[in-house]
Design a protein around this motif. Structure first.
Motif, short mmCIF file in Angstrom:
data_model
loop_
_atom_site.label_atom_id
_atom_site.label_comp_id
_atom_site.label_asym_id
_atom_site.label_seq_id
_atom_site.Cartn_x
_atom_site.Cartn_y
_atom_site.Cartn_z
N PHE A 4 0.83 -1.20 0.00
CA PHE A 4 0.00 0.00 0.00
C PHE A 4 0.87 1.25 0.00
O PHE A 4 1.89 1.32 0.70
N ALA A 5 0.43 2.26 -0.74
CA ALA A 5 1.03 3.59 -0.70
C ALA A 5 0.07 4.50 0.06
O ALA A 5 -1.13 4.19 0.19
N ALA A 6 0.57 5.62 0.55
CA ALA A 6 -0.26 6.53 1.36
C ALA A 6 -1.56 6.90 0.66
O ALA A 6 -2.63 6.89 1.29
N GLU A 7 -1.50 7.17 -0.64
CA GLU A 7 -2.70 7.59 -1.36
C GLU A 7 -3.76 6.50 -1.45
O GLU A 7 -4.93 6.79 -1.69
N ASP A 8 -3.39 5.25 -1.23
CA ASP A 8 -4.35 4.15 -1.27
C ASP A 8 -5.36 4.21 -0.12
O ASP A 8 -6.43 3.62 -0.21
N PHE A 9 -5.02 4.91 0.97
CA PHE A 9 -5.87 4.92 2.16
C PHE A 9 -6.94 5.99 2.14
O PHE A 9 -7.83 6.01 2.99
N GLY A 10 -6.89 6.93 1.18
CA GLY A 10 -7.92 7.95 1.05
C GLY A 10 -7.93 8.94 2.20
O GLY A 10 -6.93 9.16 2.88
N ALA A 11 -9.10 9.54 2.42
CA ALA A 11 -9.25 10.62 3.40
C ALA A 11 -8.99 10.16 4.84
O ALA A 11 -8.65 10.98 5.70
N GLU A 12 -9.15 8.87 5.10
CA GLU A 12 -8.93 8.37 6.46
C GLU A 12 -7.48 8.55 6.90
O GLU A 12 -7.18 8.61 8.09
N PHE A 13 -6.57 8.65 5.93
CA PHE A 13 -5.15 8.87 6.23
C PHE A 13 -4.92 10.38 6.26
O PHE A 13 -4.51 10.99 5.29
N THR A 14 -5.27 10.99 7.39
CA THR A 14 -5.29 12.44 7.56
C THR A 14 -3.90 13.05 7.42
O THR A 14 -2.89 12.33 7.53
N PRO A 15 -3.83 14.37 7.23
CA PRO A 15 -2.51 15.02 7.17
C PRO A 15 -1.67 14.75 8.43
O PRO A 15 -0.46 14.58 8.33
N GLU A 16 -2.31 14.67 9.59
CA GLU A 16 -1.58 14.39 10.83
C GLU A 16 -0.99 12.97 10.79
O GLU A 16 0.15 12.76 11.21
N LEU A 17 -1.78 12.02 10.32
CA LEU A 17 -1.28 10.65 10.21
C LEU A 17 -0.17 10.55 9.17
O LEU A 17 0.80 9.82 9.36
N ARG A 18 -0.29 11.31 8.07
CA ARG A 18 0.76 11.32 7.05
C ARG A 18 2.07 11.88 7.62
O ARG A 18 3.14 11.36 7.35
N GLU A 19 1.96 12.96 8.39
CA GLU A 19 3.14 13.55 9.03
C GLU A 19 3.79 12.55 9.98
O GLU A 19 5.02 12.41 10.00
N GLN A 20 2.99 11.87 10.78
CA GLN A 20 3.51 10.86 11.69
C GLN A 20 4.23 9.76 10.92
O GLN A 20 5.33 9.36 11.29
N GLU A 21 3.61 9.28 9.85
CA GLU A 21 4.20 8.22 9.03
C GLU A 21 5.54 8.66 8.45
O GLU A 21 6.52 7.92 8.49
N GLU A 22 5.60 9.87 7.94
CA GLU A 22 6.84 10.38 7.35
C GLU A 22 7.93 10.52 8.42
O GLU A 22 9.09 10.18 8.19
N ARG A 23 7.55 11.01 9.59
CA ARG A 23 8.52 11.16 10.69
C ARG A 23 9.08 9.79 11.10
O ARG A 23 10.29 9.63 11.28
N LEU A 24 8.22 8.79 11.18
CA LEU A 24 8.67 7.44 11.55
C LEU A 24 9.58 6.85 10.47
O LEU A 24 10.60 6.23 10.77
N ARG A 25 9.24 7.05 9.21
CA ARG A 25 10.08 6.55 8.11
C ARG A 25 11.45 7.20 8.14
O ARG A 25 12.46 6.54 7.90
N GLN A 26 11.50 8.50 8.43
CA GLN A 26 12.78 9.18 8.53
C GLN A 26 13.62 8.65 9.70
O GLN A 26 14.83 8.48 9.58
N GLN A 27 12.97 8.36 10.82
CA GLN A 27 13.68 7.80 11.97
C GLN A 27 14.26 6.43 11.63
O GLN A 27 15.41 6.13 11.97
N VAL A 28 13.47 5.61 10.95
CA VAL A 28 13.95 4.28 10.55
C VAL A 28 15.12 4.40 9.57
O VAL A 28 16.13 3.72 9.71
N ALA A 29 14.99 5.29 8.59
CA ALA A 29 16.04 5.49 7.60
C ALA A 29 17.33 5.98 8.23
O ALA A 29 18.43 5.58 7.82
N SER A 30 17.23 6.81 9.25
CA SER A 30 18.43 7.36 9.88
C SER A 30 19.19 6.30 10.69
O SER A 30 20.37 6.45 10.94
N LYS A 31 18.50 5.23 11.08
CA LYS A 31 19.16 4.14 11.81
C LYS A 31 19.88 3.19 10.88
O LYS A 31 20.72 2.41 11.29
N GLY A 32 19.50 3.21 9.58
CA GLY A 32 20.10 2.30 8.60
C GLY A 32 21.37 2.88 8.06
O GLY A 32 22.36 2.37 7.76
#
Length: 141
Positions: free
Chosen positions: A113-141
């Motif tokens: 799944f990509a973010a756009e697959d989730f529609g309106a239920e994937f709010t801007p706040e949830l998108r920001e959280q997801e991006e922040r978590l992905r960046q944290q994971v990437a920085s550990k690699g």
């Protein structure tokens, strides 16, 4: 598009039979092709289900079930995560794969799944959280 490529388990993989040097060499060459093409994001083999566990959810309850699991055809022995343009491209790459097992085997291809697959239920706040978590994971690699 991201795809999870699932190498299905076999009786041998569930019995802990390790791949031959010949198969490891062929898979190493194949993985090099995937990396050079910019397709492979990750990939690993998995231990047999006898070394694993499942957690079953029922309401608020959790039940731990120790492996091994009987349904070999439903188990996963390994995976890749690929970035390709389409399902058709993923299929073409899988068709080039050496047989990952010493016996007849199967590989399943599933789109991630990509973010756009989730529609309106994937709010801007949830998108920001997801991006922040992905960046944290990437920085550990």
């Amino acid at each position: 598009m991201k795809f999870m490529i699932l190498v299905k388990a076999t009786k041998d993989s569930e019995a802990g039979v390790m791949p031959s040097e010949q198969l490891l060499t062929a898979m190493g060459k194949y993985n090099e092709e995937l990396v050079k093409a910019g397709v492979m994001l990750a990939g690993e083999g998995l231990h047999p289900s006898s070394k694993g566990a499942r957690v079953r959810f029922s309401g608020a309850g959790r039940t731990v079930i120790d492996g091994p699991f009987a349904e070999t055809q439903e188990l996963v022995a390994g995976f890749w995560l690929w970035e390709v343009k389409s399902l058709a491209e993923a299929i073409e790459w899988v068709k080039r794969c050496p047989n990952p097992m010493l016996e007849d085997s199967e590989i399943e291809i599933r789109q991630v799944f990509a973010a756009e697959d989730f529609g309106a239920e994937f709010t801007p706040e949830l998108r920001e959280q997801e991006e922040r978590l992905r960046q944290q994971v990437a920085s550990k690699g």
